[in-house]
Scaffold this active site. Structure first.
Site, mmCIF file in Angstrom:
data_model
loop_
_atom_site.group_PDB
_atom_site.id
_atom_site.type_symbol
_atom_site.label_atom_id
_atom_site.label_comp_id
_atom_site.label_asym_id
_atom_site.label_seq_id
_atom_site.Cartn_x
_atom_site.Cartn_y
_atom_site.Cartn_z
ATOM 1 N N ASP A 3 -22.705 9.743 -10.198
ATOM 2 C CA ASP A 3 -22.190 9.515 -8.843
ATOM 3 C C ASP A 3 -22.580 8.099 -8.415
ATOM 4 O O ASP A 3 -23.462 7.487 -9.005
ATOM 5 C CB ASP A 3 -22.801 10.558 -7.891
ATOM 6 C CG ASP A 3 -21.919 10.790 -6.671
ATOM 7 O OD1 ASP A 3 -20.980 9.999 -6.444
ATOM 8 O OD2 ASP A 3 -22.178 11.764 -5.934
ATOM 9 N N ASN A 4 -21.913 7.624 -7.392
ATOM 10 C CA ASN A 4 -22.250 6.339 -6.782
ATOM 11 C C ASN A 4 -22.242 5.167 -7.757
ATOM 12 O O ASN A 4 -23.219 4.436 -7.900
ATOM 13 C CB ASN A 4 -23.579 6.458 -6.026
ATOM 14 C CG ASN A 4 -23.412 7.334 -4.802
ATOM 15 O OD1 ASN A 4 -22.455 7.180 -4.043
ATOM 16 N ND2 ASN A 4 -24.298 8.296 -4.622
ATOM 17 N N CYS A 51 -21.026 6.200 3.635
ATOM 18 C CA CYS A 51 -20.827 6.806 2.324
ATOM 19 C C CYS A 51 -20.037 5.814 1.469
ATOM 20 O O CYS A 51 -19.095 5.183 1.954
ATOM 21 C CB CYS A 51 -20.060 8.126 2.424
ATOM 22 S SG CYS A 51 -19.869 8.896 0.792
HETATM 23 N N1 LIG Z 1 -30.403 15.883 -0.991
HETATM 24 C C1 LIG Z 1 -29.234 15.268 -0.785
HETATM 25 N N2 LIG Z 1 -29.252 14.038 -0.270
HETATM 26 C C2 LIG Z 1 -28.121 13.367 -0.052
HETATM 27 C C3 LIG Z 1 -26.859 13.933 -0.391
HETATM 28 C C4 LIG Z 1 -26.857 15.258 -0.893
HETATM 29 O O1 LIG Z 1 -25.808 15.856 -1.169
HETATM 30 N N3 LIG Z 1 -28.059 15.882 -1.086
HETATM 31 N N4 LIG Z 1 -25.708 13.200 -0.199
HETATM 32 C C5 LIG Z 1 -25.877 11.742 -0.190
HETATM 33 C C6 LIG Z 1 -24.715 10.992 0.198
HETATM 34 S S1 LIG Z 1 -23.564 10.705 -1.016
HETATM 35 C C7 LIG Z 1 -24.605 10.389 1.436
HETATM 36 S S2 LIG Z 1 -23.300 9.390 1.801
HETATM 37 C C8 LIG Z 1 -25.610 10.622 2.482
HETATM 38 C C9 LIG Z 1 -24.956 11.192 3.720
HETATM 39 O O2 LIG Z 1 -25.878 11.439 4.736
HETATM 40 P P1 LIG Z 1 -25.405 12.278 6.002
HETATM 41 O O3 LIG Z 1 -24.781 13.557 5.502
HETATM 42 O O4 LIG Z 1 -26.614 12.503 6.824
HETATM 43 O O5 LIG Z 1 -24.400 11.430 6.721
HETATM 44 O O6 LIG Z 1 -26.623 11.517 2.061
HETATM 45 C C10 LIG Z 1 -27.028 11.346 0.733
HETATM 46 N N5 LIG Z 1 -28.182 12.132 0.475
HETATM 47 MO MO LIG Z 2 -22.034 9.136 -0.170
#
Ligand SMILES: Nc1nc2c(c(=O)[nH]1)N[C@H]1C(S)=C(S)[C@@H](COP(=O)(O)O)O[C@H]1N2
Ligand SMILES: [Mo]
Ligand code: HEM
Length: 882
Positions: A294-295, A162
């Site tokens: 985000d990100n 993350c």
């Molecule tokens: N649909 C969806 N995908 C997502 C997210 C989410 O909240 N919803 N979070 C993202 C983020 S910020 C991260 S760091 C990763 C985390 O994956 P994990 O929960 O399988 O470790 O999924 C990503 N994909």
């Molecule tokens: Mo993330």
């Protein structure tokens, strides 16, 4: 301990009906499935690829999740929750993560969920559909069934990280718009699925298409989660972008994207969309709210306020983050590890992880013991490389990594450091470099979202006599501890370029980060007094009011839009949420609070709430004793040891490392917790099993009374069992009318009384208060008091602290006698059988004026003993019921 509902003692009948949950099997990892089934044949003996660690899929939905939209997901209680109960954002304790090895089991793999998890049953998996649309000549709707049968299946190890990994360090310097990840927001799995390029090519992208937008099925306050990456990355075989439906050979768990997700190696986890529904080819980057807000790593001088007021900071694609930057952390020494300087080996092996982005290999890891003046090279292991020779099927997907030289996974470093050198050092730093010579910086690059934090990872060394004590920078979530917090509290400026230290002759201030601003969260001039009854009336999901610093807020209007989801506001309804709120929210969020401010608690309400709440304990940092008789004090759950299927030892952390619990032998303390579902306060008394004089920590042995068909189970013990590591319980005390001063001197109701022997009668976890007294007698050579313990249990396995009792009695035969009696003894049992009866006491104990009987056990047992002993002529003042 008169409460008949108590959990801490007694052995309810219902337990017999329960299936015993076996502890995690220490099975060797399952061998890979291969087409030819030859993986175990001797011809393959030389194949040595890392396989997943033993994994136990959690089966129980934790109590904390029951009232949330995620009530369909069983989870591992070891995970540390970073944003309260919901949404589910968690990391494993760093040591547990590291000890799993190269691959992480799905139940310990970090989770980042922006909202509730879509529910998909196993039966629905094959029919799960996603579309490929936008700038394509051949739009597609593909079912998972088709994806699994009409495309080539591949398996590949990939580390996800993350972008918020290590963000707590930024938050200590200045709160960012993000919650506090420790250094365990990173995990690795073997992913099975299909190359995304294959799917995209079949849809025939148009010439002008440049981006692949992705969208998940999780509906959030600002639409479905979505983001984008460049089309040419997706088509580049070196980049390895894939769609995955399995991790470590198992169906994706709900938290990790069941049934289908994107996995983008070498990039921040945020691009790897879970619960994939849509792929849209476009000319421009995604316009999804989460792609924009985000990100990103905004320039360091942009404050939360500026970024909130000017959208240009967010739409500037240059500040979006994709490839990871090099990063590393020290896992051993662990936080607060203590090492003897003179004892044991002359060197200490420091270990940790490192990773970088874009497929770039970590090419060196360096350690300094003198703040960067000189460096030592650490050894680096790349477990990922061991798959490169393995050109074969694994978990139903072809593994093919020999041609592609990219590094998609973390690697591990280690170095043997001379203890003499450590003794003379103040700290250990690690930094890594990748094949593009990107190296971790010394100084933190603070930014509004606190992402991609990668300064040198620093562990401090504190020498106390012959002991070196190590300290990590922070602990995740609200967990206190770490040198950063300590330095900050002491007034050090963490952004001065010297980790907040004042160095002689080097007083130059380096990177400057603005001081944290005090944000006004109340509406100016608003003077509406609110009573406790009014507050309590809004303890509802429809109109949730909550309290911050004595001020009342109505969250109703913001439920729909709340980035943290409605549930997190609802969970705060009717209570003082100050601590959690302040820890989670950015300055921007705090500024918004004026809009929701509706009044101030009146004085009576404040007092009532405070009486129910923990007082911050003004001098908690300096108090010698943790317990306070009239005020609840918070202790943080630090660890949990599973002793048996229903028994746990919970370790709680006190306010500071030098603090004693402050509990006299023979006394108890009150524990308060809120029921995770109803939030009703539950209060019970307990006696710890750790030594009274232990510093900084205390251990409590607790038998969990699980709910069964016939009984609701023990509220407190179940609530405690579902308490996440890092969360707090409250304690108050000491209480109890009995105290043991030593050498036969007892205090009963404040009056002194000399005795020569104890008869100690207990059942189940009633042993815990008895154990404290018994230990005090046995440990003291001068104490000649005799002890006879009669301990009644159902099964052999139910006997608690058996070894500890035996160890204390060893060599003390003249002083003590320990008798266990079992109602369901196994055939070979040589001890006593049946319940504890008056007859048993008569047979094994002498009744005289200098004997005191201590009794602690289930209420029925205490009552029966009372009657039986009275019949034998014991006087009430010779009997002490706990
Ligand atoms: N649909 C969806 N995908 C997502 C997210 C989410 O909240 N919803 N979070 C993202 C983020 S910020 C991260 S760091 C990763 C985390 O994956 P994990 O929960 O399988 O470790 O999924 C990503 N994909
Ligand atoms: Mo993330
Ligand atoms: C009207 C009241 C509230 C407002 C205006 C508000 C505002 C916000 C904002 C703007 C964010 C985005 C991150 C940030 O800028 O800090 C956020 C996130 C969050 N909030 Fe609140 N909040 C409110 C009440 C609460 C309460 C009472 C809680 C629980 C104690 C809570 C829990 C959370 C959580 C867990 C997140 C993080 C979600 C994530 O990033 O996954 N909020 N809130």
């Amino acid at each position: 301990m008169e409460d008949p509902n108590r959990d801490s003692q007694g052995v309810p009948e219902a337990i017999e009906k329960l299936d015993i949950q076996k502890p995690r099997d220490a099975l060797p990892p399952t061998p890979p499935e291969t087409d030819d089934g030859a993986s175990n044949s001797s011809a393959d003996a030389q194949v040595d690829i890392p396989l997943p660690p033993p994994s136990t899929t959690p089966e129980k939905v934790l109590d904390v999740d029951l009232k949330t939209p995620d009530a369909h997901i069983p989870r591992d209680p070891r995970l540390i929750r970073l944003t309260g109960v919901h949404p589910f954002n968690v990391e494993a304790p760093l040591t547990d993560l590291f000890n799993e090895g190269f691959l992480t089991s799905p139940e310990l793999f970090y989770v980042r969920n922006h909202g509730a998890v879509p529910e998909v049953t196993d039966a629905e998996i094959p029919n799960w559909e996603f579309t490929v649309e936008g700038m394509v000549d051949n739009p597609l709707t593909i079912s998972l069934r088709q994806l699994m049968s009409e495309y080539e299946q591949i398996t590949c190890p990939i580390t996800l990280v993350c972008a918020g990994n290590r963000r707590k360090e930024q938050n200590v310097v200045r709160k960012t718009k993000g919650f506090s990840w420790g250094a365990a927001g990173v995990s690795t799995a073997l992913w099975t699925g299909v190359a995304l390029s294959e799917v995209i090519r079949r849809a025939e992208p148009k010439r002008k298409a440049k981006y692949v937008c992705m969208e998940g099925a999780d509906k959030l306050p600002n639409g479905y989660y979505g983001t984008s990456v460049k089309l040419n990355w997706v088509l580049d075989p070196n980049r390895g972008v894939m769609l995955a439906y399995n991790m470590n050979g198992e169906t994706l768990t709900p938290d990790h994207g069941k049934p289908l997700r994107v996995v983008i190696p070498g990039q921040i986890g945020g691009r790897s969309v879970k619960w994939l529904r849509k792929l849209i080819l476009t000319e421009d980057p995604s316009d999804n709210w989460y792609h924009i807000y985000d990100n990103r790593v905004l320039p360091t001088m942009v404050s939360p306020e500026q970024s909130a007021n000017d959208p240009k900071w967010w739409t500037d694609e240059r500040y979006a983050i994709y490839d990871l930057n090099p990063n590393s952390a020290i896992c051993f020494p662990v936080h607060e590890e203590q090492v003897s300087i003179s004892q044991g080996p002359e060197t200490y092996r420091a270990r940790g992880y490192a990773y970088s982005g874009g497929g770039r290999r970590i090419t060196r890891v360096e350690i300094t013991l003198d703040k960067g003046k000189s460096w030592q090279l650490a050894n680096v292991e790349y477990p990922e490389d061991r798959y490169r020779e393995f050109e074969r099927d694994l978990y139903g997907g072809r593994m093919d990594m020999s041609w592609r030289e990219s590094c998609f996974c973390w690697c591990f470093w280690w170095i043997d450091l001379n203890k003499e050198d450590l003794k003379n050092a103040k700290d250990i730093f690690v930094r890594s470099m990748d094949e593009s010579m990107n190296v971790q910086p010394r100084d933190m690059y603070w930014s509004v979202l606190g992402m991609m934090n990668n300064p040198w990872f620093r562990v401090t060394i504190d020498i106390q006599g012959d002991t070196m004590r190590f300290e990590h920078p922070t602990q995740p979530a609200l967990m206190p501890g770490g040198w950063m917090e300590r330095v900050k509290k002491a007034g050090g400026n963490l952004a001065n370029g010297f980790w907040g230290e004042r160095l002689e002759g080097e007083g130059q201030e380096a990177a400057k980060v603005d001081e944290q601003k005090e944000i006004c969260m109340i509406k100016e001039g608003l003077k509406v007094p609110i009573t406790i009854d009014e507050l309590r009336k809004h303890d509802t999901a429809e109109e949730p009011w909550f309290v911050l610093n004595g001020e009342v807020y109505d969250g109703t209007k913001f439920l729909e839009e709340h980035p943290g989801g409605a549930q997190s506001i609802v969970s705060a309804a009717g209570v003082d949420a100050t601590e959690e709120f302040m820890a989670i929210h950015s300055e921007t969020a705090k500024t918004m609070m004026t809009n929701y401010h509706i009044g101030s608690l009146d004085d009576a309400a404040r007092t009532t709430l405070a009486a129910g709440e923990t007082e911050a304990g003004a001098a908690s940092e300096t108090r010698e004793h943790f317990l306070q008789p009239k005020v609840w004090t918070k202790a943080i759950l630090h660890g949990k040891k599973i002793v048996s299927w229903d028994t746990r030892i919970f370790t709680f952390k006190l306010d500071h490392a030098e603090q004693k619990l402050g509990l006299p032998v023979g006394q108890h303390l009150m524990v308060r917790l809120h029921d995770p579902a109803t939030r009703e306060a539950i209060i019970r008394s307990y006696t710890p099993i750790s030594e009274i004089n232990d510093l900084g920590y205390m251990d409590m042995l607790v038998k969990v009374y699980f709910a069964t068909n016939g009984s609701k189970g023990g509220k407190m013990s179940m609530a405690m069992d579902s308490l996440p590591i890092g969360h707090f319980i409250e304690m108050k005390g000491p209480i109890g009318k009995f105290e043991y001063k030593g050498e036969g001197l007892c205090l009963i109701g404040g009056k002194e009384r000399r005795i020569k022997s104890f008869v100690m009668i207990c059942g189940g976890s009633g042993i815990t208060p008895i154990y404290q007294v018994f230990r005090a007698v046995m440990r003291d050579r001068e104490d000649r008091t005799k002890c006879t313990i009669l301990d009644g249990n159902r099964l052999f396995e139910d006997i608690l602290v058996k070894e500890e009792l035996e160890a204390l009695s060893e060599g003390n035969d003249a002083k003590c006698k320990i008798l266990h009696t079992l109602t369901r003894a196994p055939g070979h049992w040589t001890g006593l059988r049946g319940r504890i009866t008056g007859k048993l006491v008569e047979e094994h104990c002498v009744r005289d004026q200098e004997t005191l009987v201590l009794i602690c056990g289930p209420e029925t047992m205490e009552k029966a003993m009372h009657v039986a002993l009275k019949e034998q002529g014991w006087q009430d003042d010779q009997l002490m019921f706990f």
